[in-house]
Design a protein around this motif. Sequence first.
Motif, mmCIF file in Angstrom:
data_model
loop_
_atom_site.group_PDB
_atom_site.id
_atom_site.type_symbol
_atom_site.label_atom_id
_atom_site.label_comp_id
_atom_site.label_asym_id
_atom_site.label_seq_id
_atom_site.Cartn_x
_atom_site.Cartn_y
_atom_site.Cartn_z
ATOM 1 N N VAL A 103 -2.727 7.014 7.637
ATOM 2 C CA VAL A 103 -2.890 8.374 7.116
ATOM 3 C C VAL A 103 -1.534 9.034 6.899
ATOM 4 N N ASP A 104 -0.606 8.767 7.799
ATOM 5 C CA ASP A 104 0.753 9.313 7.686
ATOM 6 C C ASP A 104 1.600 8.341 6.862
ATOM 7 N N LYS A 105 1.818 8.653 5.588
ATOM 8 C CA LYS A 105 2.550 7.740 4.714
ATOM 9 C C LYS A 105 3.965 7.454 5.207
ATOM 10 N N SER A 106 4.584 8.430 5.872
ATOM 11 C CA SER A 106 5.946 8.197 6.358
ATOM 12 C C SER A 106 5.955 7.108 7.428
ATOM 13 N N MET A 107 4.950 7.088 8.302
ATOM 14 C CA MET A 107 4.876 6.049 9.322
ATOM 15 C C MET A 107 4.517 4.698 8.708
ATOM 16 N N THR A 108 3.618 4.706 7.709
ATOM 17 C CA THR A 108 3.294 3.460 7.009
ATOM 18 C C THR A 108 4.558 2.836 6.424
ATOM 19 N N THR A 109 5.326 3.629 5.710
ATOM 20 C CA THR A 109 6.537 3.126 5.074
ATOM 21 C C THR A 109 7.542 2.641 6.111
ATOM 22 N N PHE A 110 7.673 3.382 7.198
ATOM 23 C CA PHE A 110 8.583 2.992 8.273
ATOM 24 C C PHE A 110 8.219 1.609 8.818
ATOM 25 N N LEU A 111 6.929 1.393 9.098
ATOM 26 C CA LEU A 111 6.495 0.118 9.671
ATOM 27 C C LEU A 111 6.637 -1.031 8.676
ATOM 28 N N ILE A 112 6.344 -0.751 7.402
ATOM 29 C CA ILE A 112 6.508 -1.779 6.374
ATOM 30 C C ILE A 112 7.988 -2.191 6.275
ATOM 31 N N LEU A 117 9.445 -6.064 4.925
ATOM 32 C CA LEU A 117 8.696 -6.229 3.679
ATOM 33 C C LEU A 117 9.279 -5.325 2.596
ATOM 34 N N PRO A 118 9.188 -5.735 1.341
ATOM 35 C CA PRO A 118 9.755 -4.910 0.263
ATOM 36 C C PRO A 118 8.946 -3.630 0.054
ATOM 37 N N THR A 119 9.626 -2.523 0.043
ATOM 38 C CA THR A 119 9.002 -1.225 -0.232
ATOM 39 C C THR A 119 10.074 -0.320 -0.822
ATOM 40 N N ALA A 237 0.250 -8.883 1.228
ATOM 41 C CA ALA A 237 -0.803 -8.008 1.754
ATOM 42 C C ALA A 237 -1.128 -8.336 3.203
ATOM 43 N N LEU A 238 -1.213 -9.604 3.543
ATOM 44 C CA LEU A 238 -1.502 -9.993 4.929
ATOM 45 C C LEU A 238 -0.399 -9.509 5.870
ATOM 46 N N ALA A 239 0.834 -9.639 5.438
ATOM 47 C CA ALA A 239 1.949 -9.190 6.267
ATOM 48 C C ALA A 239 1.941 -7.672 6.429
ATOM 49 N N ALA A 240 1.585 -6.944 5.371
ATOM 50 C CA ALA A 240 1.541 -5.479 5.441
ATOM 51 C C ALA A 240 0.435 -5.009 6.383
ATOM 52 N N ASP A 252 -1.860 -1.550 -1.343
ATOM 53 C CA ASP A 252 -1.420 -1.266 -2.711
ATOM 54 C C ASP A 252 -0.026 -1.843 -2.933
ATOM 55 N N ILE A 253 0.084 -2.667 -3.967
ATOM 56 C CA ILE A 253 1.328 -3.374 -4.270
ATOM 57 C C ILE A 253 1.672 -3.129 -5.736
ATOM 58 N N VAL A 254 2.945 -2.807 -5.987
ATOM 59 C CA VAL A 254 3.365 -2.497 -7.350
ATOM 60 C C VAL A 254 4.407 -3.516 -7.812
ATOM 61 N N PRO A 255 4.298 -3.996 -9.064
ATOM 62 C CA PRO A 255 5.329 -4.885 -9.608
ATOM 63 C C PRO A 255 6.435 -4.058 -10.246
ATOM 64 N N ASP A 256 7.631 -4.609 -10.250
ATOM 65 C CA ASP A 256 8.701 -3.914 -10.969
ATOM 66 C C ASP A 256 9.023 -4.667 -12.251
ATOM 67 N N SER A 257 9.897 -4.095 -13.048
ATOM 68 C CA SER A 257 10.192 -4.655 -14.370
ATOM 69 C C SER A 257 10.957 -5.966 -14.297
ATOM 70 N N GLU A 258 11.444 -6.326 -13.119
ATOM 71 C CA GLU A 258 12.197 -7.565 -12.967
ATOM 72 C C GLU A 258 11.386 -8.663 -12.282
ATOM 73 N N GLY A 259 10.093 -8.420 -12.085
ATOM 74 C CA GLY A 259 9.233 -9.439 -11.490
ATOM 75 C C GLY A 259 9.072 -9.353 -9.993
ATOM 76 N N GLY A 260 9.684 -8.377 -9.355
ATOM 77 C CA GLY A 260 9.538 -8.211 -7.911
ATOM 78 C C GLY A 260 8.256 -7.462 -7.555
ATOM 79 N N LEU A 261 7.904 -7.471 -6.277
ATOM 80 C CA LEU A 261 6.731 -6.764 -5.780
ATOM 81 C C LEU A 261 7.128 -5.886 -4.599
ATOM 82 N N SER A 262 6.511 -4.703 -4.505
ATOM 83 C CA SER A 262 6.772 -3.795 -3.392
ATOM 84 C C SER A 262 5.458 -3.243 -2.857
ATOM 85 N N VAL A 263 5.371 -3.118 -1.542
ATOM 86 C CA VAL A 263 4.209 -2.482 -0.917
ATOM 87 C C VAL A 263 4.377 -0.974 -0.998
#
Length: 318
Positions: A103-112, A117-119, A237-240, A252-263
């Motif tokens: 629920v707290d996006k800041s904590m989600t991002t911190f843990l990722i 993991l790429p974020t 996704a399993l790692a996240a 939720d995972i987003v691709p970037d223009s260079e072929g990378g992926l970020s959670v």
Amino acid sequence: MKPRIFVVNDASGAQSRSLSVALRRRGGETITDCLASITFDTTSSCGLVFPGIEPGELPDAVIVRSISAGSFEAITRRLGILHALGRLGVPVWNSAQAIERCVDKSMTTFLIQQAGLPTPPTYAVEGRVAAEAIVKRHMSSTPLVLKPLFGAQGRGIRLIRSPEDLPPPEEIDDVYYLQHYVRRAGPPFRDYRVFVCAGKVLAMMARKGEGWITNINQGATAEQVSRSMESRLESLALAAAAAIGADFAGVDIVPDSEGGLSVLEVNSMPAWSGLQSVVRVNIADAIAEALLAFVHQRAVTRRAFAHAAQPAMATAEP
């Protein structure tokens, strides 16, 4: 005896009903109600009283489908019930801790990020002055995405290109969650939702939209994922989900223009209507099967432990 599953849902919809049907079809007994209906009661032997369950008795497991908005006091009490269930040894999917982390996006991002993991680079600050400083520092190289700290389904997201784009503090409770915008091909724009349950990926979809916000509730459409992407999305996704400690989750995972992926996010109470439209697996059935298998294995382990302890106790008697 049938395992009794308490399905937490503040507004029972088609997905919760399908989950209850799937649980019953596999031999479970279900009760669906909201956390607000559960009472802390110290006159009960277990300290909690559930609707539809005799005082002093507990469900065999709890699965949380939704928690409605409420006052700080109400949300604290509801999460307290989930914490209490964990202390009593009742399996809760997802646990109070996992829900709080998601629920707290800041904590989600911190843990990722801590899990390696790429974020996208992310900042969460209080006060407009601090937010303006971050925007000024990055505006020449990248836009920033402002998200509500406790938001969902793409609501309240906006692109920040300059300090003037920041909303006033009262609109967002003076908390600014800012994330680097991930540049990707489009339009149409795409990202991915991966549904994880009990350490396995149940299903995944691509979300396509004409705008850069690609939530299904914001008008995006669901598509099947290309085979070439499946293994990359699965491992990420399993790692996240593991980093958050979620038993089931929508990642939720987003691709970037260079072929990378970020959670981007991990949702601890994910919907699956859009996902179900493009996959063959019945998601409600798969969740029910995994939860009941967990409850069954837990019961077997407890009986084996109790049986092994009996001879030791008998030997110890004078």
